[in-house]
Design a protein around this motif. Structure first.
Motif, PDB file in Angstrom:
ATOM      1  N   LEU A 136       0.823  -1.207   0.000  1.00  0.00           N
ATOM      2  CA  LEU A 136       0.000   0.000   0.000  1.00  0.00           C
ATOM      3  C   LEU A 136       0.863   1.267   0.000  1.00  0.00           C
ATOM      4  CD1 LEU A 136      -3.244   0.625   1.857  1.00  0.00           C
ATOM      5  CD2 LEU A 136      -1.353   2.171   2.384  1.00  0.00           C
ATOM      6  N   ALA A 137       1.964   1.245   0.766  1.00  0.00           N
ATOM      7  CA  ALA A 137       2.830   2.428   0.873  1.00  0.00           C
ATOM      8  C   ALA A 137       3.504   2.772  -0.453  1.00  0.00           C
ATOM      9  CB  ALA A 137       3.885   2.204   1.951  1.00  0.00           C
ATOM     10  N   SER A 138       3.612   1.802  -1.358  1.00  0.00           N
ATOM     11  CA  SER A 138       4.262   2.076  -2.652  1.00  0.00           C
ATOM     12  C   SER A 138       3.547   3.181  -3.416  1.00  0.00           C
ATOM     13  CB  SER A 138       4.320   0.803  -3.504  1.00  0.00           C
ATOM     14  OG  SER A 138       3.009   0.402  -3.885  1.00  0.00           O
ATOM     15  N   MET A 139       2.235   3.379  -3.143  1.00  0.00           N
ATOM     16  CA  MET A 139       1.487   4.425  -3.861  1.00  0.00           C
ATOM     17  C   MET A 139       2.007   5.821  -3.530  1.00  0.00           C
ATOM     18  SD  MET A 139      -2.480   3.121  -3.908  1.00  0.00           S
ATOM     19  CE  MET A 139      -2.652   3.026  -2.124  1.00  0.00           C
ATOM     20  N   PHE A 140       2.550   5.995  -2.324  1.00  0.00           N
ATOM     21  CA  PHE A 140       3.102   7.303  -1.964  1.00  0.00           C
ATOM     22  C   PHE A 140       4.231   7.699  -2.911  1.00  0.00           C
ATOM     23  CE2 PHE A 140       6.543   9.532   0.346  1.00  0.00           C
ATOM     24  CZ  PHE A 140       5.916  10.753   0.519  1.00  0.00           C
ATOM     25  N   TYR A 141       5.038   6.707  -3.287  1.00  0.00           N
ATOM     26  CA  TYR A 141       6.187   6.981  -4.149  1.00  0.00           C
ATOM     27  C   TYR A 141       5.822   7.007  -5.635  1.00  0.00           C
ATOM     28  CZ  TYR A 141       8.642   5.639   0.139  1.00  0.00           C
ATOM     29  OH  TYR A 141       9.077   5.557   1.446  1.00  0.00           O
ATOM     30  N   ASP A 142       4.809   6.257  -6.014  1.00  0.00           N
ATOM     31  CA  ASP A 142       4.537   6.037  -7.439  1.00  0.00           C
ATOM     32  C   ASP A 142       3.463   6.937  -8.040  1.00  0.00           C
ATOM     33  OD1 ASP A 142       6.428   4.065  -7.504  1.00  0.00           O
ATOM     34  OD2 ASP A 142       5.030   2.403  -7.281  1.00  0.00           O
ATOM     35  N   TYR A 143       2.635   7.557  -7.206  1.00  0.00           N
ATOM     36  CA  TYR A 143       1.482   8.294  -7.754  1.00  0.00           C
ATOM     37  C   TYR A 143       1.323   9.665  -7.119  1.00  0.00           C
ATOM     38  CZ  TYR A 143      -0.004   3.749  -9.599  1.00  0.00           C
ATOM     39  OH  TYR A 143      -0.055   2.544 -10.263  1.00  0.00           O
ATOM     40  N   GLU A 144       0.801  10.614  -7.931  1.00  0.00           N
ATOM     41  CA  GLU A 144       0.281  11.866  -7.413  1.00  0.00           C
ATOM     42  C   GLU A 144      -1.205  11.656  -7.131  1.00  0.00           C
ATOM     43  OE1 GLU A 144       2.263  14.254  -6.559  1.00  0.00           O
ATOM     44  OE2 GLU A 144       3.939  13.125  -7.405  1.00  0.00           O
ATOM     45  N   VAL A 145      -1.890  12.692  -6.624  1.00  0.00           N
ATOM     46  CA  VAL A 145      -3.324  12.597  -6.359  1.00  0.00           C
ATOM     47  C   VAL A 145      -4.057  12.252  -7.653  1.00  0.00           C
ATOM     48  CG1 VAL A 145      -5.369  13.921  -5.697  1.00  0.00           C
ATOM     49  CG2 VAL A 145      -3.256  14.118  -4.363  1.00  0.00           C
ATOM     50  N   GLY A 146      -4.947  11.258  -7.602  1.00  0.00           N
ATOM     51  CA  GLY A 146      -5.661  10.782  -8.783  1.00  0.00           C
ATOM     52  C   GLY A 146      -5.707   9.263  -8.786  1.00  0.00           C
ATOM     53  N   PRO A 147      -5.987   8.669  -9.958  1.00  0.00           N
ATOM     54  CA  PRO A 147      -6.059   7.202 -10.040  1.00  0.00           C
ATOM     55  C   PRO A 147      -4.753   6.557  -9.567  1.00  0.00           C
ATOM     56  CG  PRO A 147      -6.893   8.207 -12.046  1.00  0.00           C
ATOM     57  CD  PRO A 147      -6.273   9.320 -11.252  1.00  0.00           C
ATOM     58  N   ALA A 148      -4.878   5.496  -8.787  1.00  0.00           N
ATOM     59  CA  ALA A 148      -3.700   4.809  -8.237  1.00  0.00           C
ATOM     60  C   ALA A 148      -4.054   3.358  -7.957  1.00  0.00           C
ATOM     61  CB  ALA A 148      -3.231   5.497  -6.956  1.00  0.00           C
ATOM     62  N   SER A 149      -3.024   2.550  -7.803  1.00  0.00           N
ATOM     63  CA  SER A 149      -3.241   1.140  -7.486  1.00  0.00           C
ATOM     64  C   SER A 149      -2.000   0.587  -6.809  1.00  0.00           C
ATOM     65  CB  SER A 149      -3.553   0.332  -8.752  1.00  0.00           C
ATOM     66  OG  SER A 149      -2.428   0.326  -9.619  1.00  0.00           O
ATOM     67  N   TYR A 150      -2.169  -0.545  -6.143  1.00  0.00           N
ATOM     68  CA  TYR A 150      -1.012  -1.244  -5.587  1.00  0.00           C
ATOM     69  C   TYR A 150      -1.242  -2.738  -5.743  1.00  0.00           C
ATOM     70  CZ  TYR A 150      -3.833  -2.130  -1.358  1.00  0.00           C
ATOM     71  OH  TYR A 150      -4.800  -2.543  -0.478  1.00  0.00           O
ATOM     72  N   THR A 151      -0.137  -3.464  -5.807  1.00  0.00           N
ATOM     73  CA  THR A 151      -0.213  -4.916  -5.988  1.00  0.00           C
ATOM     74  C   THR A 151       0.366  -5.609  -4.767  1.00  0.00           C
ATOM     75  OG1 THR A 151       0.011  -4.656  -8.378  1.00  0.00           O
ATOM     76  CG2 THR A 151       0.424  -6.845  -7.472  1.00  0.00           C
ATOM     77  N   ALA A 152      -0.465  -6.398  -4.131  1.00  0.00           N
ATOM     78  CA  ALA A 152      -0.068  -7.192  -2.968  1.00  0.00           C
ATOM     79  C   ALA A 152      -0.049  -8.661  -3.377  1.00  0.00           C
ATOM     80  CB  ALA A 152      -1.053  -6.961  -1.828  1.00  0.00           C
ATOM     81  N   PRO A 153       0.490  -9.536  -2.518  1.00  0.00           N
ATOM     82  CA  PRO A 153       0.488 -10.966  -2.862  1.00  0.00           C
ATOM     83  C   PRO A 153      -0.899 -11.504  -3.213  1.00  0.00           C
ATOM     84  CG  PRO A 153       1.918 -10.579  -0.988  1.00  0.00           C
ATOM     85  CD  PRO A 153       1.250  -9.274  -1.276  1.00  0.00           C
ATOM     86  N   MET A 154      -1.964 -10.881  -2.660  1.00  0.00           N
ATOM     87  CA  MET A 154      -3.321 -11.350  -2.934  1.00  0.00           C
ATOM     88  C   MET A 154      -3.875 -10.832  -4.254  1.00  0.00           C
ATOM     89  SD  MET A 154      -3.972 -13.287  -0.396  1.00  0.00           S
ATOM     90  CE  MET A 154      -5.741 -13.501  -0.483  1.00  0.00           C
ATOM     91  N   GLY A 155      -3.174  -9.854  -4.875  1.00  0.00           N
ATOM     92  CA  GLY A 155      -3.656  -9.325  -6.148  1.00  0.00           C
ATOM     93  C   GLY A 155      -3.597  -7.808  -6.195  1.00  0.00           C
ATOM     94  N   LYS A 156      -4.149  -7.230  -7.255  1.00  0.00           N
ATOM     95  CA  LYS A 156      -4.086  -5.788  -7.491  1.00  0.00           C
ATOM     96  C   LYS A 156      -5.325  -5.095  -6.943  1.00  0.00           C
ATOM     97  CE  LYS A 156      -3.359  -2.435 -11.233  1.00  0.00           C
ATOM     98  NZ  LYS A 156      -3.332  -2.235 -12.693  1.00  0.00           N
ATOM     99  N   THR A 157      -5.111  -3.918  -6.333  1.00  0.00           N
ATOM    100  CA  THR A 157      -6.208  -3.104  -5.819  1.00  0.00           C
ATOM    101  C   THR A 157      -6.174  -1.742  -6.509  1.00  0.00           C
ATOM    102  OG1 THR A 157      -6.080  -4.196  -3.659  1.00  0.00           O
ATOM    103  CG2 THR A 157      -7.242  -2.093  -3.757  1.00  0.00           C
ATOM    104  N   ASP A 158      -7.280  -1.369  -7.144  1.00  0.00           N
ATOM    105  CA  ASP A 158      -7.388  -0.088  -7.853  1.00  0.00           C
ATOM    106  C   ASP A 158      -8.208   0.894  -7.044  1.00  0.00           C
ATOM    107  OD1 ASP A 158      -6.046  -0.743 -10.397  1.00  0.00           O
ATOM    108  OD2 ASP A 158      -7.682  -2.191 -10.616  1.00  0.00           O
ATOM    109  N   GLY A 159      -7.980   2.176  -7.301  1.00  0.00           N
ATOM    110  CA  GLY A 159      -8.754   3.207  -6.627  1.00  0.00           C
ATOM    111  C   GLY A 159      -8.202   4.583  -6.942  1.00  0.00           C
ATOM    112  N   ASP A 160      -8.386   5.497  -6.005  1.00  0.00           N
ATOM    113  CA  ASP A 160      -7.917   6.875  -6.186  1.00  0.00           C
ATOM    114  C   ASP A 160      -7.216   7.356  -4.934  1.00  0.00           C
ATOM    115  OD1 ASP A 160      -9.064   8.102  -8.810  1.00  0.00           O
ATOM    116  OD2 ASP A 160     -10.736   6.940  -7.976  1.00  0.00           O
TER     117      ASP A 160
END
Length: 685
Positions: A136-160
Motif C-alpha cells: 500500500l505504501a508504494s502508492m506514496f512513491y509512485d502516484y500523485e493525487v488521482g487514479p492509483a493502485s497497488y499490488t499485494a500478494p493477494m492481487g491488485k487493488t485499484d482506486g484513487d
C-alpha cells in the motif's frame, strides 16, 4: 522550505495533524511501557530460573535439568524479542511517520487515511502506521493525487489517491506538514539534500523517487545491475532494496543470509547504520581480500594489491593488465573445458579377476564434469567399488574406495593447482605472465585466476548460507573476480557502481563486459546526482564529460580553483581553508590527494587536532570532522566540503587522472576548492 515556509509549514493549517500526532505519541508511550515491562519481566524470570538451577543443582535429576535448560532458552528468546520490540518503538517515537495518503478503493464510499513510517505500528488491534515497504505504501512513491493502485500478494487493488501529505517529525515534534504535490515533493527533497553530512549514511525513505522505488521493490530479477552516476544514491538504494527483500521474504531470508562485498572497511562502517535505522539487523561485510584468505588458507600465500600509480615495474603492469580482461576468462574456461585430457591419464584398473577399463574410467570421469577433479576421482572410486561389489558373486576380497582412490590419483598427470596454473600459461605460450611473488606466494593479480582454477581442480568453499550478495563499486573488479564470485555465491545479486568512476589504470573491462558475464541481468541506470550542488556537478562535467549526468538544481558556491606560487603557499592556503571550515556550519571536510602515500605525508604535516583523521587502507571507521585521504579511499564517501590538493599538470595529466579528479570533485556536497602550486592541470575547466 522556500516560499512554502509561511503557509504549509505553519501548524494551524493542519490542526488535525497536530491532534493525530499527539494521539500517536500517547499510543507509542503506552506501547513502550508495555514493552519495557515485558523486558523486565523476562529478565526477572531468567534470573529466577538461573538462581533456582544453581541452588538445587545437586538435587535435580537429568530430565528436570534438561527441562529447565529448555525453559531458560525460551525465556532468553522471549526477552530478546521483547528488546527488539522496545527498541523499534523507541525509534518510532523519534519520528513515527513521514507521510499520509488517503486512498479510496473502487466501489468504496470514502477514502481511508494511511500513515507511512519506518515500521508498522499496531495498537489495540488496529494498524496505525504502515511500513514504508508495504504494498500500500508504494502508492506514496509512485502516484500523485488521482487514479492509483497497488499490488499485494493477494492481487491488485485499484482506486484513487485523494490526498498526499508529507511530514518532518523530529523527537516526536512536527516540524512541518505539507499538502504534497510534485513541486512540494521537490521542495522536500531540496531541504533534505541541503542538510549537512553525517558520520554515517542515512535512510532516504522520505525522499525516494519513483524510479528508485521501482528498483527497491524489484523482487523478480535474479541479478540486478545498477549503473549510477556519482551521487545518484545507488548504494543507499541497494541497501533499501535489501531491507525490502528482508520484509517481503521474511520467511525465506534474514539479514544473516545477506552479505555485501565492500571496497574497504571505512566504507563498510559508513553504510553500517542504514539497515538498523530501517529496523533490520546489520548485514555481514566481506572484501575480496577476505575471500582470498578464507579460500587459500593452507593452500597458498599471497601479497596484497599494490598501488598502480606507484608501481614502476612495467612487467608487473603488463601481467596485471593481461589478467584483467574478459578474454582472459574465456581462455581459462577453454583450458578448464579441455582439462580432463590434460591432467587425467587413465589405465586399466585391475584387482584379481576384476577390471575397470581405461576407456570406462575416461568416460565416467568425463560424466562427472560438473564437479572438481578431486571430487570426480572420489565419485569414480565409489563407482568402481560399487561395480566390483555388484560383480562379486563369490565374495572374494575387493579393494575399498580408499584404495581405489589412491590408484586413481596416481593416474593424474598434474598433482596440484599450482602446477596446473603454471601449465595454463605454458600452453598459451605466455609463461612470462606468471611470476611468483615468493615461495608459494602469489601476486595479487594471480589470486583469483588461481582460485578459479582451484575451484575446477580441488573445489572451493561455497557459501550455502548467503542467499543474496550485494557487490558495490562494480567497476573496480575484474571479470575473473566476478567468475570466482559466481562460483562461491550462486545466489541472486545486486551489483552496483559507476563505470564513469573507474580509477584503476590497469582495468580493461567495461559495463558491456559485465553484461556479458551476467547475460540474464536486469540493467537499470540512475543518471540524476543528488549529492552535489548544481555548480559542483557542472564543474565535474567539464573535467569528465557525461551527457547522461543530470544535476538537481540545488545551488551553492561556485567551486574555487586556487593557484599558488609554491608548495609552501599551497599549504598556507590549505590551513586557511581548514580554519574557515571550522567556523562554518559544515560537519565534514574531506582533504583529498592522489595517492595513499601522499595522504600520509600530508596528514603528518598538519597540526594534530581532535577533529583531524587519516583515512587509509588500515582504517576501520569513518569519523567525520576533517578527513585526509586518497581518491581511492574517498570513493563512496561524501563530505560537506572538499579540498583537492596538488592538482598541477605533473600530477593530473592522463585520462586516468581525469577519472581520479572527477571522483574527487563529486565527493563534495556543498563546497569545493581545488589547490595547485606551479602549473595548473590542463584537465581543470
Amino acid at each position: 522550505m522556500q516560499n512554502h515556509e509561511n503557509k504549509e509549514e505553519s501548524s494551524p493549517i493542519f490542526p488535525d495533524e497536530i491532534v493525530h500526532l499527539d494521539a500517536i505519541n500517547k499510543m507509542i508511550d503506552e506501547a513502550l511501557l508495555e514493552a519495557q515491562d515485558s523486558v523486565e519481566r523476562s529478565d526477572k524470570e531468567y534470573m529466577d530460573m538461573k538462581r533456582y538451577m544453581a541452588e538445587y543443582r545437586g538435587e535435580l535429576d537429568p530430565h528436570e535439568m534438561f527441562q529447565n535448560q529448555l525453559g531458560l532458552r525460551q525465556i532468553d528468546n522471549t526477552g530478546a524479542f521483547a528488546v527488539t520490540i522496545r527498541d523499534k518503538l523507541a525509534k518510532l517515537k523519534e519520528s513515527p511517520y513521514f507521510a499520509r495518503i488517503d486512498f479510496r478503493q473502487d466501489l468504496a464510499d470514502e477514502a481511508e487515511p494511511f500513515y507511512i513510517g519506518r515500521f508498522a505500528f499496531n495498537h489495540k488491534n488496529k494498524l496505525r502506521i504502515s511500513d514504508w515497504r508495504s504494498p500500500l505504501a508504494s502508492m506514496f512513491y509512485d502516484y500523485e493525487v488521482g487514479p492509483a493502485s497497488y499490488t499485494a500478494p493477494m492481487g491488485k487493488t485499484d482506486g484513487d489517491l485523494t490526498r498526499k501529505r508529507q511530514f518532518k517529525i523530529k523527537d516526536g515534534v512536527m516540524e512541518y506538514a505539507l499538502e504534497s504535490s510534485a513541486n512540494i515533493y521537490d521542495d522536500v527533497l531540496q531541504q533534505e539534500l541541503s542538510q549537512t553530512a553525517d558520520e554515517k549514511m542515512k535512510s532516504i525513505i522520505g525522499t525516494i523517487q519513483k524510479e528508485q522505488n521501482q528498483i527497491i521493490r524489484d523482487e523478480k530479477s535474479k541479478t540486478l545491475i545498477i549503473q549510477g552516476v556519482a551521487g545518484s544514491g545507488k548504494t543507499s538504494i541497494a541497501l533499501h532494496r535489501i531491507a525490502f527483500l528482508l520484509y517481503r521474504f521474511k520467511e525465506q531470508i534474514t539479514a544473516n543470509n545477506v552479505t555485501i562485498l565492500s571496497p574497504n572497511k571505512v566504507f563498510g562502517d559508513y553504510i553500517s547504520s542504514v539497515l538498523p535505522e530501517l529496523g533490520e539487523e546489520p548485514i555481514f561485510e566481506i572484501s575480496f581480500e577476505d575471500i582470498a584468505h578464507i579460500q587459500l588458507e593452507k593452500v597458498m600465500d599471497f601479497e596484497v594489491d599494490k598501488d598502480p600509480f606507484l608501481e614502476a615495474d612495467k612487467a608487473w603492469i603488463l601481467r596485471k593488465q593481461f589478467k584483467s580482461s574478459l578474454e582472459f576468462v574465456k581462455r581459462m574456461d577453454d583450458f578448464i573445458a579441455g582439462m580432463p585430457e590434460i591432467i587425467f591419464g587413465p589405465v586399466d584398473y585391475t584387482y584379481g579377476r576384476f577390471t575397470f577399463t581405461a576407456d570406462n574410467l575416461r568416460m565416467r570421469f568425463a560424466a562427472y564434469n560438473k564437479h572438481p577433479v578431486k571430487q570426480r576421482l572420489q565419485m569414480l572410486a565409489d563407482e568402481v567399488y560399487e561395480r566390483f561389489a555388484t560383480d562379486n558373486f563369490m565374495e572374494e576380497d575387493i579393494p575399498r574406495s580408499r584404495t581405489i582412490l589412491k590408484a586413481l590419483k596416481a593416474m593424474l598427470k598434474v598433482k596440484n593447482t599450482l602446477e596446473l596454473y603454471r601449465k595454463f600459461y605454458e600452453d598459451m605460450g605466455q609463461s612470462a605472465m606468471f611470476v611468483l611473488a615468493g615461495k608459494k606466494k602469489l601476486e595479487w593479480g594471480d589470486v583469483f585466476p588461481f582460485l578459479y582454477l582451484h575451484a575446477a581442480y580441488e573445489g572451493v568453499k561455497e557459501s550455502g548460507v548467503i542467499r543474496h550478495l550485494v557487490v558495490d563499486e562494480m567497476q573496480d573488479y575484474s571479470p575473473i573476480q566476478y567468475a570466482v564470485l559466481n562460483r562461491l555465491f550462486p545466489c541472486p545479486k545486486t551489483i552496483l557502481g559507476d563505470f564513469g568512476q573507474s580509477i584503476n589504470p590497469l582495468s580493461r573491462h567495461t559495463l558491456a563486459d559485465l553484461l556479458n558475464i551476467y547475460e540474464e541481468a536486469q540493467l537499470v541506470k540512475l543518471n540524476t546526482s543528488y549529492r552535489s550542488s548544481y555548480e559542483i556537478i557542472n564543474f565535474a562535467k567539464q573535467i569528465q564529460a557525461n551527457d547522461e549526468l543530470k544535476a538537481i538544481k540545488r545551488h551553492g558556491p561556485i567551486p574555487e580553483v586556487i593557484g599558488c606560487d609554491s608548495p609552501q603557499i599551497e599549504m598556507q592556503k590549505l590551513r586557511q581553508l581548514i580554519q574557515s571550515y571550522r567556523k562554518s556550519k559544515y560537519h565534514t571536510l574531506g582533504i583529498i590527494v592522489k595517492t595513499e602515500e601522499a595522504a600520509r605525508i600530508l596528514f603528518d604535516s598538519l597540526p594534530s587536532a581532535e577533529d583531524l583523521h587519516l583515512i587509509s587502507d588500515e582504517s576501520r571507521s569513518f569519523e567525520g570532522g576533517i578527513s585526509v585521504t586518497s581518491v581511492q579511499m574517498a570513493k563512496g564517501l561524501e563530505f560537506d566540503e572538499v579540498i583537492i590538493m596538488d592538482v598541477d599538470q605533473e600530477s593530473y595529466r592522463s585520462e586516468y587522472d581525469r577519472s581520479l579528479l572527477y571522483v574527487a570533485c563529486t565527493r563534495a556536497m556543498h563546497r569545493l576548492s581545488v589547490l595547485y602550486a606551479g602549473s595548473r592541470s590542463l584537465l581543470l575547466p
